[in-house]
Each structure stands twice: as structure tokens, then as C-alpha cells.
Motif scaffolding. Structure first.
Motif, PDB file in Angstrom:
ATOM      1  N   LEU A 180      22.216 -14.222  40.742  1.00 44.36           N
ATOM      2  CA  LEU A 180      21.858 -14.445  39.341  1.00 44.36           C
ATOM      3  C   LEU A 180      21.241 -15.820  39.101  1.00 44.36           C
ATOM      4  O   LEU A 180      20.134 -15.933  38.556  1.00 44.36           O
ATOM      5  CB  LEU A 180      23.088 -14.251  38.445  1.00 44.36           C
ATOM      6  N   GLU A 181      21.924 -16.865  39.514  1.00 39.85           N
ATOM      7  CA  GLU A 181      21.437 -18.221  39.264  1.00 39.85           C
ATOM      8  C   GLU A 181      20.105 -18.485  39.960  1.00 39.85           C
ATOM      9  O   GLU A 181      19.211 -19.119  39.409  1.00 39.85           O
ATOM     10  CB  GLU A 181      22.483 -19.245  39.713  1.00 39.85           C
ATOM     11  N   MET A 182      19.960 -17.952  41.160  1.00 40.12           N
ATOM     12  CA  MET A 182      18.756 -18.184  41.955  1.00 40.12           C
ATOM     13  C   MET A 182      17.560 -17.377  41.446  1.00 40.12           C
ATOM     14  O   MET A 182      16.413 -17.852  41.496  1.00 40.12           O
ATOM     15  CB  MET A 182      19.044 -17.814  43.416  1.00 40.12           C
ATOM     16  N   ALA A 207      17.158 -15.628  38.270  1.00 36.59           N
ATOM     17  CA  ALA A 207      16.870 -15.449  36.839  1.00 36.59           C
ATOM     18  C   ALA A 207      15.514 -16.037  36.446  1.00 36.59           C
ATOM     19  O   ALA A 207      14.719 -15.379  35.750  1.00 36.59           O
ATOM     20  CB  ALA A 207      17.992 -16.051  35.990  1.00 36.59           C
ATOM     21  N   LEU A 255      26.226 -11.645  41.778  1.00 31.43           N
ATOM     22  CA  LEU A 255      26.555 -12.867  41.051  1.00 31.43           C
ATOM     23  C   LEU A 255      25.943 -14.096  41.714  1.00 31.43           C
ATOM     24  O   LEU A 255      25.468 -15.006  41.030  1.00 31.43           O
ATOM     25  CB  LEU A 255      28.074 -13.021  40.930  1.00 31.43           C
ATOM     26  N   GLU A 256      25.917 -14.115  43.044  1.00 34.20           N
ATOM     27  CA  GLU A 256      25.286 -15.229  43.754  1.00 34.20           C
ATOM     28  C   GLU A 256      23.780 -15.263  43.475  1.00 34.20           C
ATOM     29  O   GLU A 256      23.177 -16.333  43.385  1.00 34.20           O
ATOM     30  CB  GLU A 256      25.524 -15.108  45.256  1.00 34.20           C
TER      31      GLU A 256
END
Length: 197
Positions: free
Chosen positions: A22-24, A26, A19-20
Motif C-alpha cells: 500500500l505505502e509503496m 499508492a 498492506l506492505e
């Protein structure tokens, strides 16, 4: 020792790290999908190599491009550089391993092709050598690393894509690399086949 608790911690750590990431990750993953797809549509190919434990993931990714992932489609041009043991054997005993994949890139790489590398340690002389050889062939590079990217990050050019997983533990890095590879396969299939969702 409670094995159930230990196993639960492994799953929880995996989920938290994913989850950490994902933002970085994608956007660079999407960029890599577009880069690979564009190369394949122009009759390019993907050369894949992985250091040590990542060699199996490199072979699996190349096989999924050639044989298909989850959707039926024509074969895509991909080659795992770690698959040909006869080519690698003469170089394996050499104390300087930087040429292990570079020689194959010199033989098979062409301008417009893509080199995709995997390294959980991010400090692999053979991966660094492969990146240098790819740049000499006017190939773009997609590098999957972990932690801070290590020496591999320093080898990348401004047109390359660095997918650096935000993890220190080798197990988490390798797990995320596998997820990234699946995202790449899925994205490439979707772009090539025009899948909307």
C-alpha cells in the motif's frame, strides 16, 4: 497436512503483502489513474497486454473500461491486445516472441495513447517488445511487474509509470495486480464522474 492451516496461511500472506504494498504503490497507482484519465479525455485509448497468465487480467481490465466497473458511465476506449487470437496465431509459433504485441501497437497505437502491461515474471520478451513499440509511437507506458521489475524495468522511460509489487511469489504478484487494476478502474471512474468519496 492440515488444509485449514494452509488456507489460513495463504490469506495471511495475501493480507501482509497487500498492506506492505500500500505505502509503496499508492502514489504510482494515483499517477497511473491521472495519466489514463487525461489520455481518455483527449480522445486517447488504452492498449493492454499481459504475458502468459496475465493475459486474462489484461482482457478483464480492458472489458471493465469498455463495459464499466462499479458505476454507470459511457464506454471508455480500451483494447486488450491478447484478445485477438487470429492476429496472434501467425506470430505464436515464431521463436522470437518479441513482436507478438508490438505489431498490434504499430497498427493501433497513436501518440497520446497509453500502453498498460502486466507481467508477473517481469522478464517477458513480448512485453519488452510492446514497450519499445509504444515508445516508437510516442505512447506512455504503465508497467505492472513484481519482485525487482526485471528486464521490463530497464525498458521503461523517465515518463513511464512502474507499479512494481513487492512480492516474489507469482500468486501474490498476480493477486496484487488484480487489486491494482481495480484501483485503476475505480480511480478513473471517480475522476471522470466527479465522485468525491
Amino acid at each position: 497436512m492440515n488444509l485449514i492451516d494452509r488456507i489460513s496461511r495463504q490469506f495471511e500472506d495475501n493480507m501482509r503483502t497487500s498492506l506492505e504494498a500500500l505505502e509503496m504503490l499508492a502514489a504510482p497507482i494515483a499517477g497511473a489513474v491521472e495519466l489514463i484519465t487525461a489520455s481518455l479525455l483527449e480522445s486517447g485509448k488504452v492498449l493492454v497486454c499481459g504475458g502468459s497468465g496475465s493475459a486474462g487480467d489484461a482482457r478483464r481490465f480492458a472489458a471493465q473500461l469498455v463495459n464499466g466497473f462499479e458505476l454507470e458511465r459511457p464506454s471508455l476506449a480500451a483494447l486488450a491486445l491478447s484478445a485477438d487470437t487470429s492476429t496472434l496465431a501467425p506470430l505464436a509459433g515464431d521463436p522470437d516472441t518479441s513482436g507478438l504485441f508490438a505489431r498490434q501497437i504499430e497498427a493501433f497505437g497513436h501518440p497520446g495513447d497509453i500502453l498498460l502491461t502486466l507481467s508477473a515474471s517481469a522478464d517477458s520478451a513480448r512485453i519488452e517488445g510492446a514497450i519499445r513499440a509504444a515508445h516508437e509511437r510516442d505512447m506512455r507506458v504503465i508497467a505492472l511487474t513484481g519482485a525487482d521489475g526485471g528486464r521490463i524495468a530497464d525498458c521503461l522511460g523517465p515518463d513511464d509509470i512502474h507499479i512494481c509489487t513487492p512480492a516474489e511469489r507469482k500468486a501474490r504478484i498476480q493477486e496484487l495486480h488484480l487489486l491494482v487494476l481495480h484501483c485503476l478502474c475505480d480511480g478513473i471512474d471517480c475522476l471522470l464522474l466527479g465522485v468525491e468519496d
